[in-house]
Design a protein around this motif. Structure first.
Motif, PDB file in Angstrom:
ATOM      1  N   HIS A  55       0.853  -1.190   0.000  1.00  0.00           N
ATOM      2  CA  HIS A  55       0.000   0.000   0.000  1.00  0.00           C
ATOM      3  C   HIS A  55       0.890   1.242   0.000  1.00  0.00           C
ATOM      4  O   HIS A  55       2.117   1.141   0.012  1.00  0.00           O
ATOM      5  CB  HIS A  55      -0.949  -0.008   1.207  1.00  0.00           C
ATOM      6  CG  HIS A  55      -0.249  -0.237   2.502  1.00  0.00           C
ATOM      7  ND1 HIS A  55       0.415   0.761   3.176  1.00  0.00           N
ATOM      8  CD2 HIS A  55      -0.079  -1.362   3.233  1.00  0.00           C
ATOM      9  CE1 HIS A  55       0.946   0.261   4.284  1.00  0.00           C
ATOM     10  NE2 HIS A  55       0.669  -1.019   4.334  1.00  0.00           N
ATOM     11  N   ALA A  56       0.285   2.411   0.004  1.00  0.00           N
ATOM     12  CA  ALA A  56       1.029   3.674  -0.130  1.00  0.00           C
ATOM     13  C   ALA A  56       2.062   3.874   0.973  1.00  0.00           C
ATOM     14  O   ALA A  56       3.095   4.508   0.751  1.00  0.00           O
ATOM     15  CB  ALA A  56       0.062   4.856  -0.170  1.00  0.00           C
ATOM     16  N   ARG A  57       1.812   3.341   2.162  1.00  0.00           N
ATOM     17  CA  ARG A  57       2.745   3.545   3.282  1.00  0.00           C
ATOM     18  C   ARG A  57       3.785   2.430   3.410  1.00  0.00           C
ATOM     19  O   ARG A  57       4.583   2.441   4.347  1.00  0.00           O
ATOM     20  CB  ARG A  57       1.954   3.673   4.588  1.00  0.00           C
ATOM     21  CG  ARG A  57       1.074   4.908   4.637  1.00  0.00           C
ATOM     22  CD  ARG A  57       0.392   5.045   5.995  1.00  0.00           C
ATOM     23  NE  ARG A  57      -0.037   3.764   6.526  1.00  0.00           N
ATOM     24  CZ  ARG A  57      -1.303   3.376   6.669  1.00  0.00           C
ATOM     25  NH1 ARG A  57      -2.273   4.180   6.339  1.00  0.00           N
ATOM     26  NH2 ARG A  57      -1.608   2.200   7.158  1.00  0.00           N
ATOM     27  N   THR A  58       3.774   1.477   2.494  1.00  0.00           N
ATOM     28  CA  THR A  58       4.751   0.386   2.557  1.00  0.00           C
ATOM     29  C   THR A  58       6.153   0.940   2.359  1.00  0.00           C
ATOM     30  O   THR A  58       6.408   1.704   1.429  1.00  0.00           O
ATOM     31  CB  THR A  58       4.458  -0.668   1.469  1.00  0.00           C
ATOM     32  OG1 THR A  58       3.158  -1.198   1.672  1.00  0.00           O
ATOM     33  CG2 THR A  58       5.492  -1.787   1.505  1.00  0.00           C
ATOM     34  N   ASN A  59       7.048   0.552   3.245  1.00  0.00           N
ATOM     35  CA  ASN A  59       8.451   0.930   3.128  1.00  0.00           C
ATOM     36  C   ASN A  59       9.050   0.091   1.994  1.00  0.00           C
ATOM     37  O   ASN A  59       9.241  -1.117   2.138  1.00  0.00           O
ATOM     38  CB  ASN A  59       9.168   0.663   4.450  1.00  0.00           C
ATOM     39  CG  ASN A  59      10.635   0.988   4.405  1.00  0.00           C
ATOM     40  OD1 ASN A  59      11.317   0.760   3.417  1.00  0.00           O
ATOM     41  ND2 ASN A  59      11.135   1.514   5.515  1.00  0.00           N
ATOM     42  N   LYS A  60       9.326   0.735   0.871  1.00  0.00           N
ATOM     43  CA  LYS A  60       9.777   0.015  -0.329  1.00  0.00           C
ATOM     44  C   LYS A  60      11.120  -0.684  -0.125  1.00  0.00           C
ATOM     45  O   LYS A  60      11.327  -1.794  -0.608  1.00  0.00           O
ATOM     46  CB  LYS A  60       9.867   0.962  -1.534  1.00  0.00           C
ATOM     47  CG  LYS A  60       8.570   1.667  -1.892  1.00  0.00           C
ATOM     48  CD  LYS A  60       7.443   0.702  -2.168  1.00  0.00           C
ATOM     49  CE  LYS A  60       6.180   1.368  -2.647  1.00  0.00           C
ATOM     50  NZ  LYS A  60       5.308   1.912  -1.638  1.00  0.00           N
ATOM     51  N   ALA A  61      12.029  -0.061   0.621  1.00  0.00           N
ATOM     52  CA  ALA A  61      13.322  -0.697   0.889  1.00  0.00           C
ATOM     53  C   ALA A  61      13.115  -1.959   1.727  1.00  0.00           C
ATOM     54  O   ALA A  61      13.725  -3.001   1.458  1.00  0.00           O
ATOM     55  CB  ALA A  61      14.270   0.277   1.592  1.00  0.00           C
ATOM     56  N   ARG A  62      12.262  -1.870   2.729  1.00  0.00           N
ATOM     57  CA  ARG A  62      11.964  -3.041   3.575  1.00  0.00           C
ATOM     58  C   ARG A  62      11.297  -4.125   2.728  1.00  0.00           C
ATOM     59  O   ARG A  62      11.626  -5.306   2.851  1.00  0.00           O
ATOM     60  CB  ARG A  62      11.067  -2.629   4.744  1.00  0.00           C
ATOM     61  CG  ARG A  62      10.535  -3.782   5.562  1.00  0.00           C
ATOM     62  CD  ARG A  62      11.364  -4.044   6.775  1.00  0.00           C
ATOM     63  NE  ARG A  62      10.748  -5.098   7.589  1.00  0.00           N
ATOM     64  CZ  ARG A  62      11.397  -6.154   8.013  1.00  0.00           C
ATOM     65  NH1 ARG A  62      12.690  -6.283   7.775  1.00  0.00           N
ATOM     66  NH2 ARG A  62      10.800  -7.070   8.721  1.00  0.00           N
TER      67      ARG A  62
END
Length: 137
Positions: A55-62
């Motif tokens: 979703h929009a708040r997902t930490n992409k690096a994680r």
């Protein structure tokens, strides 16, 4: 909190909630994944699980780091047809259960025994039957 123990070698499958909790560093899910790996289990997700969990708040690096440690099972024509067959066998409708059916189909193809971390035990038990051990998360 008491840790749940996995009792199988084989494959651990995460559904959307399992992946979400792993991304959030949920203590129970992290412990179950670590235990599965210690036991030699492969940890897998359906490619559609990525779509459902992000979703929009997902930490992409994680997300990228977590995905690098999982095997992402592709969903192609053959897998889609098998998931559709599961829906027909169980009387469920694709509009509501399409991703669950794809996750169940992926789980059913993995090295046995298969354990799935899921928030949807009722629907997954209908789709997977007794062939997959379901662990609620």
């Amino acid at each position: 909190m008491a840790r749940r123990k996995l009792t199988h070698e084989g494959t651990l499958v995460l559904d959307s909630e399992g992946l979400s909790k792993l991304l959030d560093d949920d203590e129970t899910v992290v412990a179950l994944v670590m235990e599965a790996r210690t036991r030699g289990m492969e940890v897998v997700i359906s490619a559609l699980t990525v779509i459902e969990a992000v979703h929009a708040r997902t930490n992409k690096a994680r997300l990228n780091w977590v995905l690098s440690g999982l095997r992402v099972v592709p969903v192609g024509d053959e897998e889609a047809r098998a998931a559709s067959a599961l829906l027909m066998e169980t009387g469920l409708h694709g509009h509501k259960y399409a991703i669950d059916a794809a996750v169940a189909e992926a789980a059913l193809r993995q090295q046995r025994p298969v354990v799935m971390l899921t928030s949807d035990v009722d629907d997954m038990s209908r789709l997977c039957g007794a062939r997959v051990r379901l662990v609620p998360v």
